[in-house]
Design an enzyme around this catalytic site. Structure first.
Site, PDB file in Angstrom:
ATOM      1  N   ASN A 248      24.648   7.859  15.956  1.00 37.90           N
ATOM      2  CA  ASN A 248      25.549   8.727  16.713  1.00 37.90           C
ATOM      3  C   ASN A 248      25.858  10.013  15.970  1.00 37.90           C
ATOM      4  O   ASN A 248      26.399  10.943  16.538  1.00 37.90           O
ATOM      5  CB  ASN A 248      26.866   8.005  17.007  1.00 37.90           C
ATOM      6  CG  ASN A 248      26.644   6.834  17.942  1.00 37.90           C
ATOM      7  OD1 ASN A 248      26.060   6.977  19.007  1.00 37.90           O
ATOM      8  ND2 ASN A 248      27.066   5.659  17.517  1.00 37.90           N
TER       9      ASN A 248
ATOM     10  N   ASN B  28      27.163  -7.324  20.603  1.00 40.42           N
ATOM     11  CA  ASN B  28      25.998  -7.088  21.454  1.00 40.42           C
ATOM     12  C   ASN B  28      25.218  -5.896  20.925  1.00 40.42           C
ATOM     13  O   ASN B  28      25.768  -4.821  20.725  1.00 40.42           O
ATOM     14  CB  ASN B  28      26.486  -6.798  22.885  1.00 40.42           C
ATOM     15  CG  ASN B  28      25.360  -6.345  23.791  1.00 40.42           C
ATOM     16  OD1 ASN B  28      24.228  -6.801  23.658  1.00 40.42           O
ATOM     17  ND2 ASN B  28      25.682  -5.450  24.716  1.00 40.42           N
TER      18      ASN B  28
ATOM     19  N   LEU C 118      16.342   3.478  27.024  1.00 38.33           N
ATOM     20  CA  LEU C 118      17.429   4.350  27.469  1.00 38.33           C
ATOM     21  C   LEU C 118      17.537   5.533  26.511  1.00 38.33           C
ATOM     22  O   LEU C 118      17.677   5.350  25.304  1.00 38.33           O
ATOM     23  CB  LEU C 118      18.760   3.593  27.530  1.00 38.33           C
ATOM     24  CG  LEU C 118      18.800   2.320  28.381  1.00 38.33           C
ATOM     25  CD1 LEU C 118      20.250   1.925  28.669  1.00 38.33           C
ATOM     26  CD2 LEU C 118      18.043   2.482  29.694  1.00 38.33           C
TER      27      LEU C 118
ATOM     28  N   ARG D  36      28.164  13.898  19.040  1.00 40.23           N
ATOM     29  CA  ARG D  36      28.530  13.945  17.623  1.00 40.23           C
ATOM     30  C   ARG D  36      27.413  14.466  16.721  1.00 40.23           C
ATOM     31  O   ARG D  36      27.642  14.754  15.545  1.00 40.23           O
ATOM     32  CB  ARG D  36      28.965  12.551  17.150  1.00 40.23           C
ATOM     33  CG  ARG D  36      30.409  12.244  17.530  1.00 40.23           C
ATOM     34  CD  ARG D  36      30.944  11.130  16.678  1.00 40.23           C
ATOM     35  NE  ARG D  36      30.617   9.831  17.251  1.00 40.23           N
ATOM     36  CZ  ARG D  36      30.527   8.717  16.528  1.00 40.23           C
ATOM     37  NH1 ARG D  36      30.711   8.746  15.219  1.00 40.23           N
ATOM     38  NH2 ARG D  36      30.243   7.571  17.111  1.00 40.23           N
TER      39      ARG D  36
ATOM     40  N   THR E 281      25.198   2.101  31.207  1.00 38.30           N
ATOM     41  CA  THR E 281      23.906   1.529  30.812  1.00 38.30           C
ATOM     42  C   THR E 281      23.261   0.740  31.954  1.00 38.30           C
ATOM     43  O   THR E 281      22.035   0.731  32.088  1.00 38.30           O
ATOM     44  CB  THR E 281      24.076   0.612  29.582  1.00 38.30           C
ATOM     45  OG1 THR E 281      25.169  -0.276  29.822  1.00 38.30           O
ATOM     46  CG2 THR E 281      24.348   1.403  28.319  1.00 38.30           C
TER      47      THR E 281
ATOM     48  N   ARG F 270      -5.358  23.399   0.208  1.00 38.62           N
ATOM     49  CA  ARG F 270      -5.036  23.690   1.615  1.00 38.62           C
ATOM     50  C   ARG F 270      -6.054  23.007   2.526  1.00 38.62           C
ATOM     51  O   ARG F 270      -7.055  22.480   2.050  1.00 38.62           O
ATOM     52  CB  ARG F 270      -5.007  25.208   1.819  1.00 38.62           C
ATOM     53  CG  ARG F 270      -3.757  25.845   1.173  1.00 38.62           C
ATOM     54  CD  ARG F 270      -3.824  27.348   1.229  1.00 38.62           C
ATOM     55  NE  ARG F 270      -4.085  27.804   2.588  1.00 38.62           N
ATOM     56  CZ  ARG F 270      -4.629  28.975   2.893  1.00 38.62           C
ATOM     57  NH1 ARG F 270      -4.979  29.821   1.933  1.00 38.62           N
ATOM     58  NH2 ARG F 270      -4.830  29.315   4.149  1.00 38.62           N
TER      59      ARG F 270
HETATM   60  C1  UD1 Z   1      26.691  -0.408  24.500  1.00 37.97           C
HETATM   61  C2  UD1 Z   1      26.969  -1.805  25.053  1.00 37.97           C
HETATM   62  C3  UD1 Z   1      27.742  -2.614  24.018  1.00 37.97           C
HETATM   63  C4  UD1 Z   1      26.947  -2.669  22.732  1.00 37.97           C
HETATM   64  C5  UD1 Z   1      26.624  -1.267  22.241  1.00 37.97           C
HETATM   65  C6  UD1 Z   1      25.686  -1.330  21.067  1.00 37.97           C
HETATM   66  C7  UD1 Z   1      27.184  -1.517  27.451  1.00 37.97           C
HETATM   67  C8  UD1 Z   1      28.110  -1.392  28.584  1.00 37.97           C
HETATM   68  N1  UD1 Z   1      27.732  -1.658  26.263  1.00 37.97           N
HETATM   69  O1  UD1 Z   1      27.931   0.220  24.306  1.00 37.97           O
HETATM   70  O2  UD1 Z   1      27.986  -3.891  24.497  1.00 37.97           O
HETATM   71  O3  UD1 Z   1      27.683  -3.353  21.750  1.00 37.97           O
HETATM   72  O4  UD1 Z   1      25.945  -0.521  23.282  1.00 37.97           O
HETATM   73  O5  UD1 Z   1      25.503  -0.037  20.561  1.00 37.97           O
HETATM   74  O6  UD1 Z   1      25.980  -1.512  27.629  1.00 37.97           O
HETATM   75  N2  UD1 Z   1      22.881   5.474  28.027  1.00 37.97           N
HETATM   76  C9  UD1 Z   1      22.167   6.074  29.032  1.00 37.97           C
HETATM   77  N3  UD1 Z   1      22.761   6.290  30.232  1.00 37.97           N
HETATM   78  C10 UD1 Z   1      24.039   5.949  30.477  1.00 37.97           C
HETATM   79  C11 UD1 Z   1      24.775   5.339  29.455  1.00 37.97           C
HETATM   80  C12 UD1 Z   1      24.177   5.108  28.238  1.00 37.97           C
HETATM   81  O7  UD1 Z   1      20.989   6.399  28.837  1.00 37.97           O
HETATM   82  O8  UD1 Z   1      24.492   6.173  31.603  1.00 37.97           O
HETATM   83  C13 UD1 Z   1      22.264   5.251  26.724  1.00 37.97           C
HETATM   84  C14 UD1 Z   1      22.950   6.042  25.633  1.00 37.97           C
HETATM   85  O9  UD1 Z   1      22.318   7.293  25.476  1.00 37.97           O
HETATM   86  C15 UD1 Z   1      22.780   5.175  24.428  1.00 37.97           C
HETATM   87  C16 UD1 Z   1      22.779   3.759  25.007  1.00 37.97           C
HETATM   88  O10 UD1 Z   1      22.460   3.908  26.374  1.00 37.97           O
HETATM   89  O11 UD1 Z   1      21.528   5.375  23.825  1.00 37.97           O
HETATM   90  C17 UD1 Z   1      24.091   3.044  24.822  1.00 37.97           C
HETATM   91  O12 UD1 Z   1      25.080   3.751  25.480  1.00 37.97           O
HETATM   92  P1  UD1 Z   1      26.548   3.909  24.906  1.00 37.97           P
HETATM   93  O13 UD1 Z   1      27.353   4.652  25.860  1.00 37.97           O
HETATM   94  O14 UD1 Z   1      26.479   4.411  23.520  1.00 37.97           O
HETATM   95  O15 UD1 Z   1      27.012   2.401  24.896  1.00 37.97           O
HETATM   96  P2  UD1 Z   1      28.143   1.771  24.027  1.00 37.97           P
HETATM   97  O16 UD1 Z   1      29.436   2.173  24.573  1.00 37.97           O
HETATM   98  O17 UD1 Z   1      27.897   2.027  22.600  1.00 37.97           O
HETATM   99 CA    CA Z   2      26.586   3.450  21.268  1.00 39.53          CA
END
Ligand code: UD1
Ligand code: CA
Length: 454
Positions: free
Chosen positions: A224, A166, A8, A15, A78, A330
């Site tokens: 982040n 998680n 992902l 940030r 996610t 170089r």
């Molecule tokens: C997510 C988990 C959480 C976990 C945490 C760990 C879910 C719902 N929650 O939360 O349980 O403890 O990660 O860091 O999965 N992303 C996408 N597309 C989206 C949403 C997210 O590509 O539509 C990517 C984000 O860029 C990121 C990752 O997925 O790399 C996690 O997404 P983020 O929104 O940061 O999840 P958390 O709220 O941190």
């Molecule tokens: Ca996150």
């Protein structure tokens, strides 16, 4: 079993305050997402799918390994992100889900999850944390079996006290992901399609969940902010330093070395503080590297001494050479054993023969220098005529007096001697003395200027 990895990488990374998507920011000079892609490749993944969104074109243009892309135009969660990759998977695939902003997971940790996957078992990486704020919490029954994951924002007071978090990293059969993700909704506080919702659904269908913990908590740390990225950089560098010390290398200070690529160093080598290594660097045994050296894509053979502030790029250095302080190799410099390159000497696309010396303030470019040659201070190979580069050939045993200009193309034959201060524009044959020198003129009782009184 065929392994596919879904990474992902659609998030913006607000940030980071950057025009570049977060996953392209570097740890150890390599984009974070490429650390994950490399790990997938080391696991023998048959296919790696990057889910991209923000800055998708930049990500595509940057990642060097062969991967496939799916675009998630709106970040709806996610679970929604993983759904985008499903069309690229076969039902029987084992699928590892990883994150482009979690760069330092050990491939061994991923492997534990992959090995656990069956048609009816999902493997999840969790981490016990002192402060799990922000993380989804792992809800287990009294027998210890995972029942669900609840997000921080949806958790009850009691669930918030759970300190098993998680990581988001999991492995499952593609068929299970397809079925379970087809059933999730966005009825939650964030109105997102949560990947984490598949666990409660899986359990309700009689599937099982097994969990693993990483050896180190930082393996699951996501980035982040620039501060968090800097923290991971230090952790990464510390692990590189540990590996070198374990291999028998002395580091004057393991906190002051930066390895931004692949390095191997032979035992009993000593590296002083503030050295930076980039790309592929191979260093032999008993090499001594002084402080503040920058070495990139180079091979340094055993017994060589590199003094402080030396810069080496795309070069090969033979055994028992001496370089620096303040030497610069170089691209295309090749030193044979026992060569000496001293301070403020620049070598480019040139071979320096066995035991030859260029000790002070010289430029040697596009040249072939034989064995046992001595090049005096301030010598310059004039290799460029403003349009083209030309070669200088200096045969074995030649002595070049200080401050000589060798106007290329030019050849100096074996054992020849060039007088100091010469400008050599034609071939000098073996054994000849050659020099160009304006006669010395003298003026008696020369009145030296005096300072005007104010
Ligand atoms: C997510 C988990 C959480 C976990 C945490 C760990 C879910 C719902 N929650 O939360 O349980 O403890 O990660 O860091 O999965 N992303 C996408 N597309 C989206 C949403 C997210 O590509 O539509 C990517 C984000 O860029 C990121 C990752 O997925 O790399 C996690 O997404 P983020 O929104 O940061 O999840 P958390 O709220 O941190
Ligand atoms: Ca996150």
């Amino acid at each position: 079993m065929s392994l596919k990895v879904v990474i992902l990488a659609a998030g913006k990374g607000t940030r980071m305050k950057s025009s570049m998507p977060k996953v392209l920011h570097c740890v150890a000079n390599k984009p974070m997402v490429e650390h994950v892609v490399d790990a997938a490749s080391s696991l023998g993944a048959q296919k790696t799918v990057l889910v991209v969104g923000h800055g998708a074109d930049q990500v595509r243009a940057t990642v060097t390994r062969k991967v496939e892309y799916v675009e998630q135009t709106e970040q709806l969660g996610t679970g929604h992100a993983v759904q985008q990759a499903l069309p690229l998977l076969e039902p029987n695939d084992t699928v590892l889900i990883a994150y482009g902003d979690v760069p330092l997971t050990n491939p061994e940790t991923f492997k534990q999850l992959i090995d656990d996957v069956t048609d009816t078992n999902i493997a999840l990486l969790t981490v016990i944390m002192q402060d799990p704020t922000g993380y989804g919490r792992i809800v287990r029954d009294t027998a210890g079996n995972v029942q669900a994951i609840v997000e921080q924002k949806d958790a009850t007071e009691a669930q918030l006290k759970i300190c098993e978090g998680n990581t988001g990293i999991l492995a499952a059969r593609a068929s299970a992901l397809t079925e379970l993700l087809g059933k999730i909704d966005n009825n939650n506080v964030q109105e997102e399609y949560y990947l984490t919702d598949i666990f409660e659904l899986a359990v309700s269908q009689g599937m099982t969940i097994t969990t693993h913990q990483p050896e180190h908590e930082w393996e699951t740390a996501g980035v982040n902010s620039r501060q968090q990225m800097a923290e991971l950089e230090r952790i990464y560098q510390r692990t590189q330093a540990e590996k070198l010390m374990t291999a028998g290398v002395t580091l004057r200070d393991p906190a002051r070395i930066d390895v931004r690529g692949n390095i191997t160093v032979g035992q009993d080598s000593i590296i002083d503080v503030n050295c930076v290594f980039e790309g592929d660097v191979t260093i032999g045994e008993s090499v001594i590297i002084g402080s503040n050296c920058f070495i990139s894509n180079a091979t340094i053979a055993a017994g060589t001494v590199i003094k402080a502030n030396t810069v080496i790029e795309d070069s090969i250095v033979g055994e028992n050479c001496t370089l620096g302080p303040f030497a610069r190799l170089r691209p295309g410099a090749e030193l044979t054993e026992n060569a000496h390159i001293g301070n403020f000497v620049e070598i480019k696309k040139a071979t320096i023969g066995k035991g030859s010396k260029v000790n002070h303030l010289s430029y040697v470019g596009d040249s072939t220098i034989g064995e046992g040659v001595n090049i005096g201070a301030g010598t310059i190979t004039c290799n460029y005529d403003g349009a083209n580069k030309h070669q200088t050939i200096i045969e074995d045993g030649v002595f070049i007096g200080s401050c000589t200009q060798l106007v290329a193309p030019v050849k100096i034959g074996k054992e020849a001697v060039i007088g100091a201060g010469s400008t050599i524009t034609k071939e000098v044959a073996a054994g000849q003395l050659a020099f160009t020198r304006a006669p010395v003129k003298t003026v008696d009782n020369w009145p030296r200027p005096v300072k005007k009184k104010k």
